[in-house]
Design a protein around this motif. Structure first.
Motif, short mmCIF file in Angstrom:
data_model
loop_
_atom_site.label_atom_id
_atom_site.label_comp_id
_atom_site.label_asym_id
_atom_site.label_seq_id
_atom_site.Cartn_x
_atom_site.Cartn_y
_atom_site.Cartn_z
N ALA B 96 0.82 -1.21 0.00
CA ALA B 96 0.00 0.00 0.00
C ALA B 96 0.86 1.27 0.00
O ALA B 96 0.44 2.28 -0.54
CB ALA B 96 -0.93 0.00 1.21
N ILE B 97 2.06 1.22 0.60
CA ILE B 97 2.83 2.47 0.63
C ILE B 97 3.74 2.62 -0.58
O ILE B 97 4.06 3.72 -0.98
CB ILE B 97 3.68 2.63 1.92
N GLY B 99 4.46 2.79 -4.22
CA GLY B 99 3.89 2.90 -5.56
C GLY B 99 4.95 3.43 -6.51
O GLY B 99 6.12 3.06 -6.41
N ALA B 100 4.53 4.30 -7.40
CA ALA B 100 5.47 4.83 -8.38
C ALA B 100 6.37 5.92 -7.80
O ALA B 100 7.42 6.21 -8.35
CB ALA B 100 4.71 5.38 -9.58
N GLY B 101 5.95 6.52 -6.69
CA GLY B 101 6.71 7.62 -6.10
C GLY B 101 8.18 7.32 -5.88
O GLY B 101 9.04 8.06 -6.34
N LEU B 175 -1.13 14.76 -7.21
CA LEU B 175 -0.51 13.44 -7.34
C LEU B 175 -1.04 12.70 -8.56
O LEU B 175 -0.26 12.17 -9.37
CB LEU B 175 -0.81 12.64 -6.08
N LEU B 179 1.23 11.64 -11.74
CA LEU B 179 1.41 10.23 -12.11
C LEU B 179 0.88 9.96 -13.51
O LEU B 179 1.52 9.29 -14.32
CB LEU B 179 0.70 9.34 -11.10
N CYS B 337 8.77 9.98 -1.52
CA CYS B 337 8.62 8.56 -1.26
C CYS B 337 10.00 7.93 -1.24
O CYS B 337 10.81 8.18 -2.13
CB CYS B 337 7.81 7.90 -2.35
N SER B 341 7.55 10.52 3.28
CA SER B 341 6.37 10.72 2.46
C SER B 341 5.14 10.83 3.35
O SER B 341 4.79 9.90 4.06
CB SER B 341 6.21 9.56 1.49
N PHE B 343 2.17 10.87 2.52
CA PHE B 343 1.10 10.00 2.08
C PHE B 343 1.01 8.73 2.92
O PHE B 343 -0.06 8.19 3.12
CB PHE B 343 1.31 9.64 0.62
N GLU B 373 10.80 0.41 1.47
CA GLU B 373 10.48 1.33 0.39
C GLU B 373 11.69 2.19 0.05
O GLU B 373 11.96 2.49 -1.11
CB GLU B 373 9.31 2.24 0.74
N THR B 483 -3.07 3.25 -9.30
CA THR B 483 -3.17 4.35 -8.35
C THR B 483 -4.14 5.40 -8.85
O THR B 483 -4.90 5.98 -8.07
CB THR B 483 -1.78 4.99 -8.13
#
Lengths: 59, 704
Positions: B96-97, B99-101, B175, B179, B337, B341, B343, B373, B483
């Motif tokens: 969940a944490i 992603g593409a970031g 965001l 993205l 990220c 982050s 988020f 991450e 996302t």
């Protein structure tokens, strides 16, 4: 447990594949005598639950 | 005694390995450095941080108590509250944490050289990012899984709560736009990429039908089928790209992809989740974890050399072509990220805390997943910096600076102080199966070229590089689009909720008009920024990415403020620096960046200076910057106004939250205010450390 078996079990656990079996166990102990949902109903309900209460995710 | 010496000996050894690796990185001169040094500097630092600092936070600062029942145990309903095995929960939380970031930020920041990004990713995660995730997770768990917004409202006050809400919604819009922009830039003019991504729609549809009607709940089965089809789609894309009538059909301009994405985002938000979103979620999660593991293995086995210098001149002069501004604060904004982050605070409050078995596991899940991450971010940085810097700049500078041909791009790169021959650019493009790699900004294509070099070094050699390139593009685009789906949905629910306070029917998520209107609002908002970003004459990603970073760090400021407030209320003032120092750092980074973006007289950096300069040019009938026409100049004026106003909004929000929280802090410290902790009451845990009910545990020593 052999490693491949362990990975498979982990994948089942993390993908939610065995969620229905776990639900049956909890259901029979918390609501004995009441009819549990069948597999299809359970997954539809679970999916709605997941996406209608959106938590969040990171970019 | 001997045991403890041996135990600490191991840690001294790890510390030495880390110190040597850091030393090699810092002292390298001129010659290339092997990526292995970077990898092991990271791993050794993470290990030490996890063993010592995270343990200190767990034992001294938070004082986790495993005899206290967690909400998962007390409120277990087999649904959202349920004690989950810590390894499984780690997987969920990580998925969940991450992603593409963490993949995009480090690639963009590589323009300043490899060292600034590396230091920030590693030091940032240890002292700030992982601390934020862990403390937020812990505090939310002590409050039965309250969300960040609810905690901000309860612990700081209604003002903090509203600021958090606005921050969340605006970061969501920026965001999603950023993205989606990354996807557009990766797929434009690429028939191979467009075809394979388009194929994910029928694949997801098929999986959705399979999961709902044919074999309900057989997630693994359908994911394996889906991933198989995904590989076929990538191979099929290669055939399409080679056969000219189909290749033309599948070649899209950036704006065509923009409108396709906007339409797609709207439809995906309105449709029931089982059709597209849920199956894509499975696909992208498996692809994500698989690809990240493959990348780790690839880097460890191929041990590529880093080509990018330690620090480029752009780190000091602030004139980088990828994004403007000096090292401080912009490296810390660009890489969010992977280092810090905000988020994550949304994931760490709300969902994960309801599933934790034992309080002490907040360290493994909160701190540990964030270290993981950060490791992904380090790998992305390695993939980008092992590229020839000339290629890197030819891909990442705005297309308007580079021109249309490999010759003009080569010249432009020479102008930056790096060199790359036109032939090299063409060969690289051919190797990855693309017409051109010039000006393919956004980070994803750069990462894909770097990853394809690493993967093909591992499997297949140069013959498979084009396949691996499109595999990497597919992997990034797939989970960015997931996302976008999910984020649009979250945004839609937030809007429905907000309007629902005023006009009742909106509060019901399944009321169709409400659904349509809210979806249109959120898609319209990110669609606007996406369209503007793609058509920005100055290059969209370098204008929008800093805004995204600022918004994300703003959310981190909210989370760290909540954490500091709670620590003070718990009577832990002497440990308040644990979240207080990262907060101070984060606030100074974000506010400095906002200040520069608002007030800098340099039109390359300050939005309003840019606006002024463009207006002046327009009034004099001249062109501005890389604009091609008067319309371009007008667009620059509009864009810089919107971006500038947003910067002001974000800066104001941070200041409001900080001022409001300071009021609360001093009230408590001076004893004027009761520290009203809203923790759930203590209740004894009946689970052992493996999550088994204590009564059912087999008696010890029965032997079997």
């Amino acid at each position: 447990m052999n490693p491949l078996r362990a990975i498979w079990e982990y994948l089942k656990e993390i993908s939610g594949e065995n969620a229905y079996d776990k639900y049956l166990v909890v259901h029979s102990s918390t609501h004995p005598g009441r009819r549990p949902m069948n597999r299809g109903e359970f997954y539809r309900w679970r999916q709605n639950e997941k996406y209608n209460n959106p938590g969040s995710r990171c970019p | 005694m001997g045991n403890s010496i041996r135990r600490y000996g191991v840690w001294v050894g790890i510390a030495l390995v880390g110190a040597v690796c850091w030393g090699v990185l810092a002292l390298s001169r001129g010659e290339t450095v092997n990526a292995g040094w970077l990898l092991f500097a990271a791993i050794a630092s993470y290990a030490i941080a996890y063993r010592f600092y995270a343990r200190f936070i767990q034992k001294k600062v938070l004082e986790t108590d495993d005899s206290r029942a967690t909400p998962a145990e007390r409120l277990n309903n087999g649904r959202d509250f349920e004690p989950m095995d810590r390894r499984v929960l780690f997987g969920h939380h990580f998925a969940a944490i991450a992603g593409a970031g963490p993949l995009v930020g480090p690639v963009l920041a590589a323009q300043m050289g490899f060292l600034p990004g590396t230091v920030w990713i590693i030091v940032g995660v240890i002292l700030a990012g992982a601390v934020q995730d862990m403390t937020t997770l812990f505090f939310s768990m002590r409050r039965d899984g309250k969300t960040l917004g609810q905690m901000a409202r309860e612990e700081i006050g209604p003002v903090g709560g509203v600021a958090a809400l606005v921050a969340v919604l605006s970061i969501m819009v920026i965001l999603l736009a950023v993205l989606a922009l990354v996807v557009v830039l990766a797929l434009a003019e690429s028939p191979w990429g467009s075809f394979s991504i388009a194929m994910t729609l029928p694949i997801a549809l098929l999986m959705g039908v399979y999961l709902r009607f044919l074999r309900p709940g057989r997630v693994l089965e359908v994911s394996i089928i889906g991933i198989g089809l995904l590989f076929l789609a990538i191979i099929g894309g290669g055939w399409i790209a080679e056969s000219s009538p189909y290749a033309d059909f599948w070649t899209f301009s950036p704006n065509q992809i923009v409108f396709a994405l906007i339409a797609y985002g709207f439809i995906a938000s309105v449709l029931p989740v089982w059709v597209l979103l849920a199956p894509r979620d499975y696909l992208s999660t498996f692809m994500k974890i698989g690809t990240i593991m493959l990348l780790a293995i690839g880097i460890m086995f191929t041990l590529p050399a880093i080509q990018m210098p330690k620090a480029t001149p752009f780190a000091f002069n602030g004139e980088g072509p990828v994004f403007a501004g000096p090292l401080f604060p912009f490296v810390f904004i660009t890489i969010a990220c992977g280092a810090l982050s905000g988020f994550h605070a949304l994931v760490a409050s709300g969902t994960t805390p309801k599933l934790i078995q034992k309080e002490s596991q907040t360290r493994f899940i909160g701190y540990g997943a964030m270290l993981m991450e950060s490791f992904v971010a380090i790998m992305a940085l390695i993939a980008a910096t092992t590229l020839d810097p000339g290629i890197y700049f030819a891909m990442n500078a705005p297309a308007s600076v580079l021109g249309d041909t490999v010759q003009s791009a080569s010249q432009a790169v020479n102008g930056f102080g790096f060199s790359v021959s036109p032939e090299t650019l063409q060969t690289t493009a051919n190797n990855v199966g693309e017409e051109s790699i010039v000006g393919r900004t956004g980070g994803a294509p750069t990462l894909a070229v770097g990853m394809s070099a690493i993967f093909s070094g591992l499997i297949g050699g140069p013959a498979l590089q084009a396949f691996w390139y499109h595999f990497a593009i597919m992997f990034e685009a797939l989970f960015i689009l997931t996302t976008v789906d999910a984020g649009t949905r979250v945004g839609r629910f937030m809007i429905q909720d907000m309007i629902g306070n005023v006009y009742r029917p909106f509060a019901n998520p399944s009321w169709l008009p409400g659904n349509l209107i809210s979806s249109a609002l959120i898609v319209g908002a990110w669609g606007y920024f996406l369209y503007v970003g793609v058509n920005d004459p100055l290059g969209g990603i370098n204008q929008l990415f800093p805004l995204f970073g600022i918004a994300n760090q703003l959310l981190a400021a909210v989370a760290l403020t909540v954490g500091t407030t709670i620590l003070i209320k718990m009577g832990k003032l002497r440990y308040a620096w644990v979240t207080g120092l990262p907060l101070l750092w984060d606030a100074s980074v974000t506010l400095t960046a906002s200040w520069m973006k608002i007030f800098s007289p340099d039109p390359g950096l300050g939005f309003f200076a840019q606006r002024g300069a463009a207006q002046e040019a327009l009034a004099n009938g001249e062109l501005y910057g890389t604009a091609q026409s008067a319309d371009d100049v007008r667009q620059i004026i509009t864009n810089s106004t919107v971006d500038g106003v947003l910067s002001i909004l974000f800066a104001l929000l941070i200041i409001i939250v900080l001022v409001d929280a300071t009021r609360v802090w001093f009230g408590i410290i001076r004893g004027r205010k009761e520290p009203d902790l809203s923790e759930a009451p203590w209740e004894e845990s009946r689970l052992d450390s493996e999550g088994q009910p204590v009564e059912e545990r087999e008696p010890v020593g029965t032997g079997s």
